[in-house]
Design an enzyme around this catalytic site. Sequence first.
Site, PDB file in Angstrom:
ATOM      1  N   LYS A   1      -9.043   0.362   6.169  1.00  0.00           N
ATOM      2  CA  LYS A   1      -8.198  -0.741   6.630  1.00  0.00           C
ATOM      3  C   LYS A   1      -7.725  -0.538   8.060  1.00  0.00           C
ATOM      4  O   LYS A   1      -7.517   0.588   8.516  1.00  0.00           O
ATOM      5  CB  LYS A   1      -7.008  -0.920   5.684  1.00  0.00           C
ATOM      6  CG  LYS A   1      -7.447  -1.248   4.242  1.00  0.00           C
ATOM      7  CD  LYS A   1      -6.298  -1.597   3.353  1.00  0.00           C
ATOM      8  CE  LYS A   1      -5.901  -3.045   3.490  1.00  0.00           C
ATOM      9  NZ  LYS A   1      -4.947  -3.486   2.452  1.00  0.00           N
TER      10      LYS A   1
ATOM     11  N   ARG B   1     -10.536 -13.007  -9.701  1.00  0.00           N
ATOM     12  CA  ARG B   1     -10.473 -11.633 -10.196  1.00  0.00           C
ATOM     13  C   ARG B   1      -9.445 -11.490 -11.319  1.00  0.00           C
ATOM     14  O   ARG B   1      -9.666 -10.780 -12.291  1.00  0.00           O
ATOM     15  CB  ARG B   1     -10.104 -10.683  -9.050  1.00  0.00           C
ATOM     16  CG  ARG B   1     -10.143  -9.217  -9.455  1.00  0.00           C
ATOM     17  CD  ARG B   1      -9.290  -8.332  -8.536  1.00  0.00           C
ATOM     18  NE  ARG B   1      -9.693  -8.414  -7.156  1.00  0.00           N
ATOM     19  CZ  ARG B   1     -10.643  -7.683  -6.592  1.00  0.00           C
ATOM     20  NH1 ARG B   1     -11.320  -6.813  -7.335  1.00  0.00           N
ATOM     21  NH2 ARG B   1     -10.924  -7.811  -5.307  1.00  0.00           N
TER      22      ARG B   1
ATOM     23  N   ASP C   1       0.831  -1.210   0.000  1.00  0.00           N
ATOM     24  CA  ASP C   1       0.000   0.000   0.000  1.00  0.00           C
ATOM     25  C   ASP C   1       0.865   1.260   0.000  1.00  0.00           C
ATOM     26  O   ASP C   1       0.543   2.252  -0.660  1.00  0.00           O
ATOM     27  CB  ASP C   1      -0.927   0.010   1.215  1.00  0.00           C
ATOM     28  CG  ASP C   1      -1.982  -1.081   1.154  1.00  0.00           C
ATOM     29  OD1 ASP C   1      -2.303  -1.537   0.036  1.00  0.00           O
ATOM     30  OD2 ASP C   1      -2.482  -1.484   2.222  1.00  0.00           O
TER      31      ASP C   1
ATOM     32  N   CYS D   1      20.291 -28.887  26.691  1.00  0.00           N
ATOM     33  CA  CYS D   1      19.303 -27.929  27.193  1.00  0.00           C
ATOM     34  C   CYS D   1      19.999 -26.620  27.567  1.00  0.00           C
ATOM     35  O   CYS D   1      20.974 -26.632  28.331  1.00  0.00           O
ATOM     36  CB  CYS D   1      18.575 -28.504  28.404  1.00  0.00           C
ATOM     37  SG  CYS D   1      17.446 -27.310  29.180  1.00  0.00           S
TER      38      CYS D   1
ATOM     39  N   LYS E   1     -14.252  -6.415   5.585  1.00  0.00           N
ATOM     40  CA  LYS E   1     -13.327  -6.607   4.464  1.00  0.00           C
ATOM     41  C   LYS E   1     -12.593  -7.925   4.693  1.00  0.00           C
ATOM     42  O   LYS E   1     -11.637  -8.002   5.449  1.00  0.00           O
ATOM     43  CB  LYS E   1     -12.337  -5.457   4.343  1.00  0.00           C
ATOM     44  CG  LYS E   1     -11.458  -5.582   3.101  1.00  0.00           C
ATOM     45  CD  LYS E   1     -10.519  -4.414   2.934  1.00  0.00           C
ATOM     46  CE  LYS E   1      -9.726  -4.550   1.634  1.00  0.00           C
ATOM     47  NZ  LYS E   1      -8.983  -5.814   1.526  1.00  0.00           N
TER      48      LYS E   1
ATOM     49  N   GLU F   1     -16.111 -13.326  -1.644  1.00  0.00           N
ATOM     50  CA  GLU F   1     -14.771 -13.688  -1.179  1.00  0.00           C
ATOM     51  C   GLU F   1     -14.763 -15.138  -0.713  1.00  0.00           C
ATOM     52  O   GLU F   1     -15.602 -15.532   0.107  1.00  0.00           O
ATOM     53  CB  GLU F   1     -14.361 -12.788  -0.015  1.00  0.00           C
ATOM     54  CG  GLU F   1     -12.889 -12.752   0.256  1.00  0.00           C
ATOM     55  CD  GLU F   1     -12.184 -11.636  -0.509  1.00  0.00           C
ATOM     56  OE1 GLU F   1     -10.971 -11.471  -0.319  1.00  0.00           O
ATOM     57  OE2 GLU F   1     -12.847 -10.937  -1.304  1.00  0.00           O
TER      58      GLU F   1
ATOM     59  N   CYS G   1      14.079 -31.224  26.041  1.00  0.00           N
ATOM     60  CA  CYS G   1      15.070 -31.447  27.094  1.00  0.00           C
ATOM     61  C   CYS G   1      14.683 -32.717  27.837  1.00  0.00           C
ATOM     62  O   CYS G   1      13.510 -32.934  28.156  1.00  0.00           O
ATOM     63  CB  CYS G   1      15.081 -30.247  28.040  1.00  0.00           C
ATOM     64  SG  CYS G   1      15.893 -30.563  29.624  1.00  0.00           S
TER      65      CYS G   1
ATOM     66  N   LEU H   1     -10.913  -1.700  -4.740  1.00  0.00           N
ATOM     67  CA  LEU H   1     -11.391  -0.567  -3.947  1.00  0.00           C
ATOM     68  C   LEU H   1     -10.213   0.314  -3.571  1.00  0.00           C
ATOM     69  O   LEU H   1      -9.106  -0.179  -3.333  1.00  0.00           O
ATOM     70  CB  LEU H   1     -12.075  -1.047  -2.660  1.00  0.00           C
ATOM     71  CG  LEU H   1     -13.394  -1.797  -2.785  1.00  0.00           C
ATOM     72  CD1 LEU H   1     -13.845  -2.279  -1.409  1.00  0.00           C
ATOM     73  CD2 LEU H   1     -14.471  -0.924  -3.406  1.00  0.00           C
TER      74      LEU H   1
END
Length: 671
Positions: A314, A136, A36, A408, A115, A173, A426, A82
Amino acid sequence: MEPIEQQLTELRTTLRHHEYLYHVMDAPEIPDAEYDRLMRELRELEAQRPDLITPDSPTQRVGAAPLTAFNQIRHEVPMLSLDNVFDEESFLAFNKRVQDRLKSTENVIWCCELKLDGLAVSILYENGVLVSAATRGDGTTGEDITSNVRTIRAIPLKLHGDNIPARLEVRGEVFLPQAGFEKINEDARRTGGKVFANPRNAAAGSLRQLDPRITAKRPLTFFCYGVGILEGGELPDTHLGRLLQFKAWGLPVSDRVTLCDSPQAVLDFYHNVEKDRPTLGFDIDGVVIKVNSLALQEQLGFVARAPRWAVAFKFPAQEQMTFVRDVEFQVGRTGAITPVARLEPVQVAGVLVSNATLHNADEIERLGLRIGDKVVIRRAGDVIPQVVNVVLSERPEETRPIVFPTHCPVCGSDVERVEGEAVTRCTGGLICGAQRKESLKHFVSRRAMDVDGMGDKIIDQLVEREYVHTPADLFRLTAGKLTGLDRMGPKSAQNVVNALEKAKATTFARFLYALGIREVGEATAAGLAAYFGTLEALQAATIDELQKVPDVGIVVATHVFNFFAEESNRDVIGQLLAEGVHWPAPVVINVQEIDSPFAGKTVVLTGSLSQMSRDDAKARLVALGAKVAGSVSKKTDLVIAGEAAGSKLTKAQELGITVIDEAEMIRLLDA
């Protein structure tokens, strides 16, 4: 070439590379927030020089070209993306732009929804029958995934009801609920298959299988949110009305859809969803805000790649990039050695993150991780931050391999990795201070013995000063001894002693869970307690008898049997009982005398319930003679599916087990 042209070329090349990784290969290398940011930078530069905008710029198109392995479907109505906003100020600016374009001073009615973080698809119905489905893709052409979509049980193959259009293309979706994602990865780790970084990648990888039989085994689901083609019929003139019509025709629609009559109402919806996000059972990355009126949508129109009447608001990024500075190894209560990445501190979803779990040696190998690498960190809800992937394209020259310890790191005992297990342990047992501390912390935790006020720091001091070696030692503590601990005054010390006394009255199931038997969680402990009724009966059970309990297979049965066969464990239990730990005698329920459809049935709950808590539902079912199990098997009689039910629902359908929803459960409970 001008400097700005060079910048634009480099940005477009970078964005196309990451679009290809995200949309085509299902293997994103950078977080969404970084993508973005790059896109915003490109938009800003193009706004300065619109004469340099090219038709193939990422700002002018959606997604990436489809894989050639699938046939391609051309979208008759383009599947646009969008635009995004990331804060309240940006949303209010968007709201004002809409009002200005509409030349209106009145508040717009907004339809707000989730969303979803999955894969956008279009599904075409002709005369109510599903005929094709596509991804898409680049917004104009997508991949033909019809065969795979037909395997998703949430998607109807035939719509039902009246006035169904001759041709109707719905958009929505496909996504993977969290429970299904965890099950897929759990199975993959066990079989050496591909482990997915997040539910979105898993959903995309599942939906775009060339073999639909593989897709059919994945618990994918679907929510409808829009329409493309509409011929030979009509739809309501509001977005919400259309969603309700889709639901009436049998298409799944999210129940988190709300009309908001003011910008403040939209902000309230956003913050409420953000608060509920960890409990939804599936991933979302924001909310979608749409003008509800279709007439106003048409008036507002579109820009090149997005509508003017909708925006994605968002949430703060749950993924960020940082560097691994070192790797340390922690020891848990069962001896499991867990590698932990020490990170260059970075803000993720509003929290400063400096550590992330790496799970085990297999995970380090899968990631191809080295100390010094640049990595993507993900933090979702209350989940411990984890490394999603290594940004290999930006690997520094000075990196070094991660070496798993052979002893260990706490007590120096040998470590072992049992064949077939991913965990290295261990072998020191309770001589290992770390195991002792973690076992005691588990014992006093809220869902175990629930000792109020006894935090981790108190346990650490008690072990380090050798005041406590076993759980029974806790009940021998005095206020005087506790007062000697750091930041522990007489009043606080007495409160802890009182809490320990109160904790002695517990339940058989809580007691079993508190013992920390390997692979015995709350649900299994409750199942063992309900099946055997008494500690004596459980201790005397054979491995075969233990496997008769719902959800208990050979692995769990062996761990339980071995625990009670160990003399030191029986000794600790005896000491606890001698110190006054007790629980009510079992109530014997004669299912033959109970007039209830649940009597004698093994029931599994899945998904989220809205009418009552899961604990309340379990209690009412048990009171009516049911055995409540934690997973679906051939022994299961009934599955109760709430919202966002995942892999358990899918398995129940595969096994032909009866499934009812929450409303039917409540009706039967109240009958």
